[in-house]
Design a protein around this motif. Sequence first.
Motif, mmCIF file in Angstrom:
data_model
loop_
_atom_site.group_PDB
_atom_site.id
_atom_site.type_symbol
_atom_site.label_atom_id
_atom_site.label_comp_id
_atom_site.label_asym_id
_atom_site.label_seq_id
_atom_site.Cartn_x
_atom_site.Cartn_y
_atom_site.Cartn_z
ATOM 1 N N TYR A 283 -0.512 -11.839 -34.280
ATOM 2 C CA TYR A 283 -0.246 -10.711 -34.824
ATOM 3 C C TYR A 283 0.654 -10.018 -34.553
ATOM 4 O O TYR A 283 1.713 -9.715 -35.393
ATOM 5 C CB TYR A 283 -1.535 -9.924 -35.467
ATOM 6 C CG TYR A 283 -1.032 -8.509 -36.625
ATOM 7 C CD1 TYR A 283 -0.003 -8.209 -37.499
ATOM 8 C CD2 TYR A 283 0.003 -7.039 -35.315
ATOM 9 C CE1 TYR A 283 0.274 -7.308 -38.035
ATOM 10 C CE2 TYR A 283 0.674 -6.070 -36.285
ATOM 11 C CZ TYR A 283 0.807 -6.066 -37.297
ATOM 12 O OH TYR A 283 1.619 -5.168 -38.162
ATOM 13 N N GLU A 284 0.893 -9.949 -33.383
ATOM 14 C CA GLU A 284 2.291 -9.081 -32.566
ATOM 15 C C GLU A 284 3.358 -10.616 -32.885
ATOM 16 O O GLU A 284 4.267 -10.004 -32.595
ATOM 17 C CB GLU A 284 1.407 -8.715 -30.665
ATOM 18 C CG GLU A 284 1.009 -7.575 -31.333
ATOM 19 C CD GLU A 284 0.649 -6.917 -29.648
ATOM 20 O OE1 GLU A 284 1.099 -5.679 -29.453
ATOM 21 O OE2 GLU A 284 0.556 -7.971 -29.028
ATOM 22 N N SER A 285 2.952 -11.571 -32.461
ATOM 23 C CA SER A 285 4.025 -12.671 -32.172
ATOM 24 C C SER A 285 4.481 -13.183 -33.434
ATOM 25 O O SER A 285 5.467 -13.007 -33.906
ATOM 26 C CB SER A 285 2.885 -13.944 -31.576
ATOM 27 O OG SER A 285 3.889 -15.393 -31.852
ATOM 28 N N LEU A 286 3.589 -12.927 -34.547
ATOM 29 C CA LEU A 286 4.221 -12.685 -35.531
ATOM 30 C C LEU A 286 4.945 -11.450 -36.217
ATOM 31 O O LEU A 286 5.688 -12.787 -36.740
ATOM 32 C CB LEU A 286 2.917 -13.150 -37.024
ATOM 33 C CG LEU A 286 3.447 -13.087 -38.768
ATOM 34 C CD1 LEU A 286 3.870 -14.609 -38.904
ATOM 35 C CD2 LEU A 286 2.634 -13.480 -39.151
ATOM 36 N N ARG A 287 4.484 -10.824 -36.120
ATOM 37 C CA ARG A 287 5.605 -9.520 -36.185
ATOM 38 C C ARG A 287 6.489 -9.882 -35.589
ATOM 39 O O ARG A 287 8.215 -9.007 -36.123
ATOM 40 C CB ARG A 287 4.721 -7.788 -36.070
ATOM 41 C CG ARG A 287 5.554 -6.868 -36.389
ATOM 42 C CD ARG A 287 4.244 -6.222 -35.593
ATOM 43 N NE ARG A 287 4.674 -5.456 -34.146
ATOM 44 C CZ ARG A 287 3.380 -5.516 -33.603
ATOM 45 N NH1 ARG A 287 3.024 -4.704 -34.412
ATOM 46 N NH2 ARG A 287 3.712 -5.136 -32.781
ATOM 47 N N ASP A 288 6.767 -9.769 -34.371
ATOM 48 C CA ASP A 288 7.747 -9.990 -32.966
ATOM 49 C C ASP A 288 8.892 -11.421 -34.144
ATOM 50 O O ASP A 288 10.438 -10.752 -33.922
ATOM 51 C CB ASP A 288 7.470 -10.837 -31.985
ATOM 52 C CG ASP A 288 6.969 -9.404 -31.101
ATOM 53 O OD1 ASP A 288 6.807 -7.835 -31.926
ATOM 54 O OD2 ASP A 288 6.087 -9.624 -29.915
ATOM 55 N N GLU A 289 8.621 -12.511 -34.536
ATOM 56 C CA GLU A 289 8.833 -13.391 -35.420
ATOM 57 C C GLU A 289 9.877 -13.075 -36.569
ATOM 58 O O GLU A 289 10.661 -13.259 -36.871
ATOM 59 C CB GLU A 289 8.356 -14.192 -34.887
ATOM 60 C CG GLU A 289 9.005 -15.583 -35.273
ATOM 61 C CD GLU A 289 10.618 -16.348 -34.663
ATOM 62 O OE1 GLU A 289 11.017 -17.031 -34.570
ATOM 63 O OE2 GLU A 289 9.586 -15.776 -33.265
ATOM 64 N N LEU A 290 9.158 -11.610 -36.568
ATOM 65 C CA LEU A 290 9.620 -11.842 -38.615
ATOM 66 C C LEU A 290 10.964 -10.741 -38.120
ATOM 67 O O LEU A 290 11.486 -10.490 -39.274
ATOM 68 C CB LEU A 290 8.677 -10.480 -39.446
ATOM 69 C CG LEU A 290 7.508 -12.122 -39.930
ATOM 70 C CD1 LEU A 290 6.429 -10.601 -40.280
ATOM 71 C CD2 LEU A 290 8.071 -12.429 -40.824
ATOM 72 N N GLU A 291 10.554 -10.264 -37.346
ATOM 73 C CA GLU A 291 11.323 -8.699 -37.055
ATOM 74 C C GLU A 291 12.779 -9.498 -35.874
ATOM 75 O O GLU A 291 14.054 -9.164 -36.702
ATOM 76 C CB GLU A 291 10.957 -8.466 -35.787
ATOM 77 C CG GLU A 291 10.168 -6.789 -36.333
ATOM 78 C CD GLU A 291 9.779 -5.582 -35.192
ATOM 79 O OE1 GLU A 291 9.865 -5.926 -33.885
ATOM 80 O OE2 GLU A 291 8.369 -5.034 -35.025
#
Length: 423
Positions: A283-291
Amino acid sequence: MRKGVLALGAVVIIGGGYLAGHAVSSAIFERELATSLENMAQQGNLRVERLSSESGWFHSSGEVRLAPLVGNDWQARVPYQAAHGILTTRVEGDADLSLDGALIEELRGALGELPELPTPRWVADFHTLSQTLDASLELAGFTWEASDWRLDFQGVSATLRGERGDLILEGEVAPWWLTADEGRLAAGPTTLESHYRYGEGGRRFHQQDSMRLESLRFVEARGQTLHLQGLGYTSDVDLGEEFLELAMGLSLEEARLDDAPVASGGFDLTLERLDADAAWRLYESLRDELERLDGDLEQLTPAEWEALFEAWFPDLLALLAESPRLVLSELDLDSRMLGLSTQGEGELTFDGAGITELSLEQLARPGGGAELQRRLDGRLRLAPLPPSLALMLGLPGGSDELRFELREGRPYLNDQPVKELPW
């Protein structure tokens, strides 16, 4: 003289306490607001930005911007005004929702000119001593007319109550009607409830949601009527210290075509024992990529997607390390029109022992998927067995139940190995 000094002292003490009370109320409100916005950004599917903030002992104001984590179809700007009392802070404002220009053009092409929607109004009371919140939101009804259809929408109301880390949202969508040349679609009231509990930083949370649509009726211009009664949905997402567990349920009290009953039933499904640490890292990795991409995943090239998958692959395997299980706890389907009535239950387990030792190269080789298939064990039971399904599966006439099993990935139907599935 002495009485005057005492009176002046009392005034100073009372006045100072009064001002201090307002100052404390303002400070606590500001702290809780900042923490709540930070938690929203950490846990939710939203990007949260505080555009402005002015704090005072008696009044505060500011504006918050909300946008989806994925895509840029919409954004909401939420200005607020806060009046600080000693025991309660009253906060109120509205919400300015705007859509992306490309989306607006798509909607205009499909639906015609868009209406001016009423502005949602909200008000909240934050109680200083208990640090609890009571808030409400209202969206007034509106009418939307095009050349060949008309929408009559009666409005939305919602309440939010609780404290940081434990919030309950309840809402109701009032009945609405869509009238067109083809017929009329009428929806009864829809109720929603969400109970959200979370820890600091969002590392642990538990969200339970439910929705119930009382009635959905479509009357064709020729007079035929389809009526759904009591359509319900529930979901439960629990990210604990060890596991991520997901559950969902669907139910339908009755579907009728004119006066003839068509179907009713429902099911409950749970996914258990997903590794919590791996889920949070993904989840954190996906959120960082989205940001990084400002919420627009369409920017990624096929090569970048492949690189992301390779980076996520160890955690995708780790997600399965605790031998997750998919459980169908209840299946109930009844249809007089189709001539079937059956109940079922079952489960599917993935053996995660040593899964993290596998590599992407191993699984990409010819036959590599067999390693994952042999880790599957499961069963599904349906009884009584509908004759039409027995015929489709090639089972002998008079079979009263279906028992489908996976034994180390190998399928069995009523204890007989299946060499080739009929579909």
